[in-house]
Write a protein that holds these residues in place. Structure first.
Motif, PDB file in Angstrom:
ATOM      1  N   PHE A  67       0.846  -1.273  -0.039  1.00  0.00           N
ATOM      2  CA  PHE A  67       0.074   0.015   0.063  1.00  0.00           C
ATOM      3  C   PHE A  67       0.858   1.348  -0.167  1.00  0.00           C
ATOM      4  CE2 PHE A  67      -2.633  -3.104   2.177  1.00  0.00           C
ATOM      5  CZ  PHE A  67      -3.403  -3.527   1.357  1.00  0.00           C
ATOM      6  N   PRO A  68       1.686   1.513  -0.975  1.00  0.00           N
ATOM      7  CA  PRO A  68       2.462   2.689  -1.211  1.00  0.00           C
ATOM      8  C   PRO A  68       1.757   4.124  -0.977  1.00  0.00           C
ATOM      9  CG  PRO A  68       2.266   1.707  -3.259  1.00  0.00           C
ATOM     10  CD  PRO A  68       1.622   0.646  -2.384  1.00  0.00           C
ATOM     11  N   ASP A  69       0.615   4.119  -1.368  1.00  0.00           N
ATOM     12  CA  ASP A  69      -0.098   5.390  -1.319  1.00  0.00           C
ATOM     13  C   ASP A  69      -0.640   5.728   0.098  1.00  0.00           C
ATOM     14  OD1 ASP A  69       0.460   5.513  -3.805  1.00  0.00           O
ATOM     15  OD2 ASP A  69      -1.681   4.445  -4.420  1.00  0.00           O
ATOM     16  N   LEU A  70      -0.688   4.820   1.005  1.00  0.00           N
ATOM     17  CA  LEU A  70      -0.930   5.299   2.381  1.00  0.00           C
ATOM     18  C   LEU A  70       0.222   5.975   3.037  1.00  0.00           C
ATOM     19  CD1 LEU A  70      -2.480   1.763   3.980  1.00  0.00           C
ATOM     20  CD2 LEU A  70      -3.800   3.908   3.070  1.00  0.00           C
ATOM     21  N   SER A  71      -0.344   6.729   3.893  1.00  0.00           N
ATOM     22  CA  SER A  71       0.560   7.643   4.706  1.00  0.00           C
ATOM     23  C   SER A  71       1.287   6.571   5.811  1.00  0.00           C
ATOM     24  CB  SER A  71      -0.045   8.777   5.509  1.00  0.00           C
ATOM     25  OG  SER A  71      -1.047   8.297   6.159  1.00  0.00           O
ATOM     26  N   GLU A  72       2.393   6.979   6.232  1.00  0.00           N
ATOM     27  CA  GLU A  72       3.040   6.135   7.398  1.00  0.00           C
ATOM     28  C   GLU A  72       2.162   6.030   8.600  1.00  0.00           C
ATOM     29  OE1 GLU A  72       6.115   3.687   9.053  1.00  0.00           O
ATOM     30  OE2 GLU A  72       5.710   4.485   6.969  1.00  0.00           O
ATOM     31  N   SER A  73       1.332   6.873   9.053  1.00  0.00           N
ATOM     32  CA  SER A  73       0.643   6.887   9.994  1.00  0.00           C
ATOM     33  C   SER A  73      -0.403   5.962   9.717  1.00  0.00           C
ATOM     34  CB  SER A  73      -0.028   8.350  10.460  1.00  0.00           C
ATOM     35  OG  SER A  73      -0.848   8.811   9.440  1.00  0.00           O
ATOM     36  N   ARG A  75      -0.560   3.387   7.677  1.00  0.00           N
ATOM     37  CA  ARG A  75       0.105   1.998   7.709  1.00  0.00           C
ATOM     38  C   ARG A  75       0.240   1.441   9.055  1.00  0.00           C
ATOM     39  NH1 ARG A  75       2.924   3.741   2.929  1.00  0.00           N
ATOM     40  NH2 ARG A  75       4.669   4.436   3.990  1.00  0.00           N
ATOM     41  N   ARG A  76       0.929   2.395  10.026  1.00  0.00           N
ATOM     42  CA  ARG A  76       1.113   2.075  11.418  1.00  0.00           C
ATOM     43  C   ARG A  76      -0.186   1.793  12.018  1.00  0.00           C
ATOM     44  NH1 ARG A  76       6.032   2.126  13.536  1.00  0.00           N
ATOM     45  NH2 ARG A  76       7.689   3.264  12.134  1.00  0.00           N
ATOM     46  N   ARG A  77      -1.260   2.517  11.685  1.00  0.00           N
ATOM     47  CA  ARG A  77      -2.551   2.322  12.213  1.00  0.00           C
ATOM     48  C   ARG A  77      -3.154   0.900  11.904  1.00  0.00           C
ATOM     49  NH1 ARG A  77      -4.924   6.430  10.276  1.00  0.00           N
ATOM     50  NH2 ARG A  77      -4.085   7.779  12.073  1.00  0.00           N
ATOM     51  N   LEU A  78      -3.062   0.358  10.464  1.00  0.00           N
ATOM     52  CA  LEU A  78      -3.416  -0.641   9.843  1.00  0.00           C
ATOM     53  C   LEU A  78      -2.566  -1.831  10.572  1.00  0.00           C
ATOM     54  CD1 LEU A  78      -4.859  -2.621   7.785  1.00  0.00           C
ATOM     55  CD2 LEU A  78      -3.381  -1.853   6.178  1.00  0.00           C
TER      56      LEU A  78
END
Length: 305
Positions: A67-73, A75-78
């Motif tokens: 999921f390169p389009d997700l923000s880092e925050s 991705r961490r939430r996911l």
């Protein structure tokens, strides 16, 4: 390097007692009501993510690649949601192994007629899915509705391997060792439905490097080869956990023109199906697995420190 010695100690050996003790605790926890087990899973998953970060880095790398389009925050939430899903999967596994049907959570099956149609055809079917955190629960529910077989691979822990195999053999018609191709083909040719998850790649003569979520990954290309050898149908299937605590299991029509004669294209069809379904509940996929390892020359080792 000398070959690793096979552990032949009996399962009642004292070195296995901590594992038996842990299983005993989960057997007792399985007696709790589901709202309490879900609350415990939330606490346990959050605790492990922050305090005992088993494969947290692997999970975050996988999510960054997929999921390169997700923000880092995001991705961490996911990733945190994934750890809570893993923890709940422990309670679901215990329920799948040890609970009677009337103590399982509510569920519904969509497309059951596709299983029944495949079974009635008498040529067997590979029921293609993926490794999910609710794997054992989904398999138990499906097998309560229609007779199923499943491929399995023993984990390294001998106690877990023994109890997993024992309970799968108890709830399934047949549990087939992953490497036993003859048993798999025999089951299919006898008209059996076989649960099959080809999404965890291993570098073998039956694998190729193909895109998975747009990133090159070792991919199992055996699905269409097995269908070709056995003449079976291939029925896609997926399970998901819903926000209300119930479960939805969906079977899709058997794939037409499968195998197509192009094993790489068929493997990509499997990958695309898994991608589409994972996107519907991404936290429930098994992101702790090193999906993008050992791709060969020309590909970076994304998990290297």
């Amino acid at each position: 390097m000398s070959p690793r010695k096979r552990d032949t100690a009996p399962l009642y050996h004292p070195k296995f007692w901590p594992m038996w003790f842990g299983l005993g605790i989960f057997w007792l926890l399985n007696l709790l009501p589901w709202p309490i087990k879900r609350a415990l899973a939330t606490v346990l998953g959050t605790f492990i993510y922050y305090v005992i970060p088993v494969r947290r880095r692997v999970t975050l790398i996988n999510l960054r690649l997929a999921f390169p389009d997700l923000s880092e925050s995001d991705r961490r939430r996911l990733a945190r949601a994934h750890y809570r899903s893993l923890a709940l999967g422990l309670f679901e596994t215990c329920a799948a192994w040890w609970s009677p049907l009337n103590r399982l959570p509510p569920f519904r099956i969509i497309g059951r007629e596709h299983f029944e149609k495949a079974a009635a055809a008498g040529k067997g079917a590979l029921v293609v899915t993926a490794h999910l955190t609710l794997l054992e629960m989904g398999a138990r529910i499906i097998n309560e509705q229609i007779e199923f077989n499943a491929l399995y691979r023993d984990p390294n822990n001998r106690v877990i391997a023994w109890i997993m195999r024992r309970n799968r053999e108890r709830h399934l018609k047949t549990a087939i060792p992953f490497e036993d191709l003859r048993a798999l083909l025999r089951t299919l040719k006898n008209g059996g439905l076989v649960w099959y998850a080809p999404d965890q790649g291993k570098k073998t003569k039956m694998s190729e490097v193909l895109p998975f979520f747009g990133e090159p990954a070792i991919t199992n290309v055996a699905t269409s080869r097995i269908a070709q050898m056995s003449g079976c149908r291939v029925v896609p299937y997926f399970a998901r956990r819903l926000p209300d605590g119930s479960y939805e299991l969906e079977a899709f029509p058997a794939w037409e023109n499968f195998p197509s004669g192009d094993h790489s294209a068929d493997a990509m069809r499997v990958n695309h199906f898994i991608e589409e379904q994972v996107k519907r509940a991404p936290e429930q996929y098994f992101w702790v697995h090193k999906r993008y390892k050992r791709r060969g020359e020309g590909y970076p080792d994304v998990y290297r420190d």
